[in-house]
Write a protein that holds these residues in place. Structure first.
Motif, PDB file in Angstrom:
ATOM      1  N   ALA A 119       0.832  -1.209   0.000  1.00  0.00           N
ATOM      2  CA  ALA A 119       0.000   0.000   0.000  1.00  0.00           C
ATOM      3  C   ALA A 119       0.862   1.251   0.000  1.00  0.00           C
ATOM      4  O   ALA A 119       0.575   2.228  -0.710  1.00  0.00           O
ATOM      5  CB  ALA A 119      -0.928  -0.009   1.208  1.00  0.00           C
ATOM      6  N   LEU A 120       1.939   1.239   0.795  1.00  0.00           N
ATOM      7  CA  LEU A 120       2.834   2.394   0.859  1.00  0.00           C
ATOM      8  C   LEU A 120       3.517   2.628  -0.480  1.00  0.00           C
ATOM      9  O   LEU A 120       3.605   3.766  -0.960  1.00  0.00           O
ATOM     10  CB  LEU A 120       3.873   2.173   1.963  1.00  0.00           C
ATOM     11  N   VAL A 121       4.013   1.558  -1.102  1.00  0.00           N
ATOM     12  CA  VAL A 121       4.682   1.675  -2.401  1.00  0.00           C
ATOM     13  C   VAL A 121       3.712   2.183  -3.449  1.00  0.00           C
ATOM     14  O   VAL A 121       4.026   3.094  -4.236  1.00  0.00           O
ATOM     15  CB  VAL A 121       5.277   0.316  -2.818  1.00  0.00           C
ATOM     16  N   GLY A 122       2.506   1.621  -3.488  1.00  0.00           N
ATOM     17  CA  GLY A 122       1.523   2.051  -4.483  1.00  0.00           C
ATOM     18  C   GLY A 122       1.092   3.488  -4.309  1.00  0.00           C
ATOM     19  O   GLY A 122       0.810   4.183  -5.295  1.00  0.00           O
ATOM     20  N   SER A 123       1.044   3.953  -3.068  1.00  0.00           N
ATOM     21  CA  SER A 123       0.607   5.329  -2.832  1.00  0.00           C
ATOM     22  C   SER A 123       1.613   6.350  -3.338  1.00  0.00           C
ATOM     23  O   SER A 123       1.259   7.498  -3.588  1.00  0.00           O
ATOM     24  CB  SER A 123       0.371   5.552  -1.328  1.00  0.00           C
ATOM     25  N   PHE A 124       2.883   5.948  -3.485  1.00  0.00           N
ATOM     26  CA  PHE A 124       3.916   6.849  -3.997  1.00  0.00           C
ATOM     27  C   PHE A 124       4.190   6.626  -5.493  1.00  0.00           C
ATOM     28  O   PHE A 124       5.126   7.198  -6.031  1.00  0.00           O
ATOM     29  CB  PHE A 124       5.224   6.665  -3.225  1.00  0.00           C
ATOM     30  N   TRP A 183      -9.776   4.745  17.054  1.00  0.00           N
ATOM     31  CA  TRP A 183      -9.256   5.330  15.826  1.00  0.00           C
ATOM     32  C   TRP A 183      -9.811   4.602  14.595  1.00  0.00           C
ATOM     33  O   TRP A 183     -10.136   5.238  13.588  1.00  0.00           O
ATOM     34  CB  TRP A 183      -7.734   5.266  15.809  1.00  0.00           C
ATOM     35  N   ASN A 184      -9.910   3.285  14.653  1.00  0.00           N
ATOM     36  CA  ASN A 184     -10.240   2.491  13.473  1.00  0.00           C
ATOM     37  C   ASN A 184     -11.730   2.336  13.213  1.00  0.00           C
ATOM     38  O   ASN A 184     -12.133   2.090  12.075  1.00  0.00           O
ATOM     39  CB  ASN A 184      -9.613   1.100  13.573  1.00  0.00           C
ATOM     40  N   THR A 185     -12.555   2.435  14.246  1.00  0.00           N
ATOM     41  CA  THR A 185     -13.978   2.159  14.042  1.00  0.00           C
ATOM     42  C   THR A 185     -14.655   3.252  13.223  1.00  0.00           C
ATOM     43  O   THR A 185     -14.344   4.440  13.358  1.00  0.00           O
ATOM     44  CB  THR A 185     -14.698   2.008  15.395  1.00  0.00           C
ATOM     45  N   TYR A 186     -15.546   2.824  12.354  1.00  0.00           N
ATOM     46  CA  TYR A 186     -16.349   3.761  11.565  1.00  0.00           C
ATOM     47  C   TYR A 186     -17.842   3.440  11.646  1.00  0.00           C
ATOM     48  O   TYR A 186     -18.670   4.203  11.139  1.00  0.00           O
ATOM     49  CB  TYR A 186     -15.905   3.732  10.106  1.00  0.00           C
ATOM     50  N   MET A 187     -18.186   2.325  12.292  1.00  0.00           N
ATOM     51  CA  MET A 187     -19.585   1.918  12.358  1.00  0.00           C
ATOM     52  C   MET A 187     -20.434   2.931  13.116  1.00  0.00           C
ATOM     53  O   MET A 187     -21.572   3.215  12.731  1.00  0.00           O
ATOM     54  CB  MET A 187     -19.686   0.546  13.020  1.00  0.00           C
ATOM     55  N   ASP A 188     -19.890   3.491  14.214  1.00  0.00           N
ATOM     56  CA  ASP A 188     -20.665   4.467  14.979  1.00  0.00           C
ATOM     57  C   ASP A 188     -20.940   5.716  14.151  1.00  0.00           C
ATOM     58  O   ASP A 188     -22.048   6.267  14.183  1.00  0.00           O
ATOM     59  CB  ASP A 188     -19.947   4.821  16.284  1.00  0.00           C
ATOM     60  N   ALA A 189     -19.944   6.162  13.385  1.00  0.00           N
ATOM     61  CA  ALA A 189     -20.144   7.335  12.535  1.00  0.00           C
ATOM     62  C   ALA A 189     -21.111   7.031  11.396  1.00  0.00           C
ATOM     63  O   ALA A 189     -21.927   7.881  11.017  1.00  0.00           O
ATOM     64  CB  ALA A 189     -18.808   7.815  11.980  1.00  0.00           C
ATOM     65  N   MET A 190     -21.051   5.837  10.845  1.00  0.00           N
ATOM     66  CA  MET A 190     -21.898   5.482   9.709  1.00  0.00           C
ATOM     67  C   MET A 190     -23.349   5.246  10.135  1.00  0.00           C
ATOM     68  O   MET A 190     -24.281   5.618   9.411  1.00  0.00           O
ATOM     69  CB  MET A 190     -21.354   4.228   9.026  1.00  0.00           C
ATOM     70  N   MET A 191     -23.552   4.649  11.319  1.00  0.00           N
ATOM     71  CA  MET A 191     -24.888   4.269  11.761  1.00  0.00           C
ATOM     72  C   MET A 191     -25.627   5.386  12.481  1.00  0.00           C
ATOM     73  O   MET A 191     -26.853   5.507  12.362  1.00  0.00           O
ATOM     74  CB  MET A 191     -24.801   3.047  12.678  1.00  0.00           C
ATOM     75  N   PHE A 192     -24.902   6.212  13.236  1.00  0.00           N
ATOM     76  CA  PHE A 192     -25.578   7.115  14.163  1.00  0.00           C
ATOM     77  C   PHE A 192     -25.373   8.592  13.857  1.00  0.00           C
ATOM     78  O   PHE A 192     -25.778   9.439  14.637  1.00  0.00           O
ATOM     79  CB  PHE A 192     -25.110   6.824  15.597  1.00  0.00           C
ATOM     80  N   THR A 193     -24.701   8.908  12.742  1.00  0.00           N
ATOM     81  CA  THR A 193     -24.515  10.312  12.368  1.00  0.00           C
ATOM     82  C   THR A 193     -24.820  10.492  10.889  1.00  0.00           C
ATOM     83  O   THR A 193     -24.579   9.585  10.075  1.00  0.00           O
ATOM     84  CB  THR A 193     -23.084  10.803  12.646  1.00  0.00           C
ATOM     85  N   THR A 194     -25.340  11.646  10.553  1.00  0.00           N
ATOM     86  CA  THR A 194     -25.567  12.028   9.155  1.00  0.00           C
ATOM     87  C   THR A 194     -24.918  13.361   8.825  1.00  0.00           C
ATOM     88  O   THR A 194     -24.867  13.748   7.661  1.00  0.00           O
ATOM     89  CB  THR A 194     -27.081  12.111   8.866  1.00  0.00           C
ATOM     90  N   THR A 244      -3.746   5.401   8.544  1.00  0.00           N
ATOM     91  CA  THR A 244      -3.095   4.407   9.410  1.00  0.00           C
ATOM     92  C   THR A 244      -1.828   4.938  10.055  1.00  0.00           C
ATOM     93  O   THR A 244      -1.489   4.544  11.179  1.00  0.00           O
ATOM     94  CB  THR A 244      -2.759   3.143   8.589  1.00  0.00           C
ATOM     95  N   ALA A 245      -1.132   5.837   9.383  1.00  0.00           N
ATOM     96  CA  ALA A 245       0.181   6.298   9.841  1.00  0.00           C
ATOM     97  C   ALA A 245       0.172   6.884  11.252  1.00  0.00           C
ATOM     98  O   ALA A 245       1.073   6.574  12.047  1.00  0.00           O
ATOM     99  CB  ALA A 245       0.753   7.304   8.845  1.00  0.00           C
ATOM    100  N   PRO A 246      -0.792   7.735  11.631  1.00  0.00           N
ATOM    101  CA  PRO A 246      -0.726   8.333  12.979  1.00  0.00           C
ATOM    102  C   PRO A 246      -0.737   7.310  14.107  1.00  0.00           C
ATOM    103  O   PRO A 246       0.065   7.405  15.041  1.00  0.00           O
ATOM    104  CB  PRO A 246      -1.973   9.225  13.016  1.00  0.00           C
TER     105      PRO A 246
END
Length: 296
Positions: A33-38, A207-218, A271-273
């Motif tokens: 992923a790092l190589v492809g991004s550059f 840091w990694n979860t996105y379900m709470d943002a996807m399910m409970f926020t618009t 992911t870097a941070p």
């Protein structure tokens, strides 16, 4: 000097080879992923870009960082991670301390209720209706309040609290210390490795979860970087819009990007941070896990 048998030496060789294999298998996806991004986006579509960029460019990161919404998403993610991790450790450790004391009235009943709650989950729809009723939908607190307490983490911390010598508590009480003072000034300093390990686990989750943002926020103002990444990966139009936005700000670099390399650059940026912070907590993490495994 201790003499080692031939079997012990072969065992060490096998362990080294096996661990090197595990390291390569684990790090290979991140490295690709790092190589492809550059790499140049158009050139990347030709394939066979694995060990290093074939045509190096920073255009992918310039395109990702040109999205002003990403900076606000970083602010939301960093805020929810720091606040959520701090409140989680504070409340979970406080409850664990109370549950570790044998003189707590109704202690077995509380443990029974917690065990039932840990193994039986109401489901997404009842959770959504509950959050709506108490006003957590489209509220930053939806990232904080539901994750403030973990029964599993409480059990781990409570198991460590039980190993602390009882005379230190009796001595503190004889000196006039109350339970809160004992907890803050005596117990917490003795449990830093365990708390650091729990904090690292919870911080990575926050840091990694996105379900709470996807399910409970618009609201776009409550988007997290993981939600932005998820949309970039699953929604082709989002990647095209990001590419068009980048072409407006840097038309000369737009020809070097593609949706595939934009996704890789976003993956690395999100992911870097958390990866950069881990080395500073590693010693506490390893010590906490070892103490938990020996004393738990």
């Amino acid at each position: 000097m201790e003499l080692r048998s031939k079997g012990d030496k072969w065992f060490d060789v096998f362990n080294i080879i096996f661990m090197l294999f595990v390291v390569v298998v684990t790090l290979a996806p991140f490295w690709f992923a790092l190589v492809g991004s550059f790499n140049d986006g158009v050139d990347y579509l030709r394939g066979s870009v694995y060990l290093w960029p074939r045509e190096f460019t920073l255009a992918n990161y310039q395109a990702v960082l040109s999205d002003s919404g990403l900076y606000h998403a970083y602010f939301i993610t960093i805020s929810k991670t720091l606040v959520g991790m701090s409140t989680h450790i504070a409340l979970t450790a406080l409850v664990a301390y109370g549950m570790s004391r044998k003189e707590l009235k109704g202690r077995n009943f509380y443990l029974l209720i917690m065990m039932i709650a840990m193994f039986f989950y109401g489901g997404l729809i009842p959770t959504y209706l509950l959050y709506k009723q108490i006003g957590l939908l489209n509220n930053f607190l939806v990232y904080i309040i539901p994750s403030m307490f973990s029964i599993w983490d409480m059990i781990i911390i409570m198991s460590f609290f039980r190993t602390l010598p009882e005379p230190i508590f009796e001595s503190a009480r004889m000196d006039g210390a109350g339970e809160y003072r004992i907890f803050i000034q005596l117990v917490l300093p003795l449990t830093k490795p365990v708390l650091a390990a729990i904090a690292l686990f919870n911080g990575v989750y926050q840091w990694n979860t996105y379900m709470d943002a996807m399910m409970f926020t618009t609201k776009s103002s409550l988007e997290t970087v993981q939600l932005v990444l998820m949309r970039l990966v699953t929604d082709a139009s989002y990647g095209e819009a990001l590419g068009q936005q980048a072409s407006m700000y840097m038309p000369d670099e737009a020809k070097h990007i593609s949706p595939a390399t934009l996704k890789l650059a976003m993956m690395v940026a999100t992911t870097a941070p958390i990866v950069a912070i881990y080395p500073f907590l590693q010693k506490y993490f390893v010590k906490g896990v070892l103490i938990g495994s020996v004393k738990g």
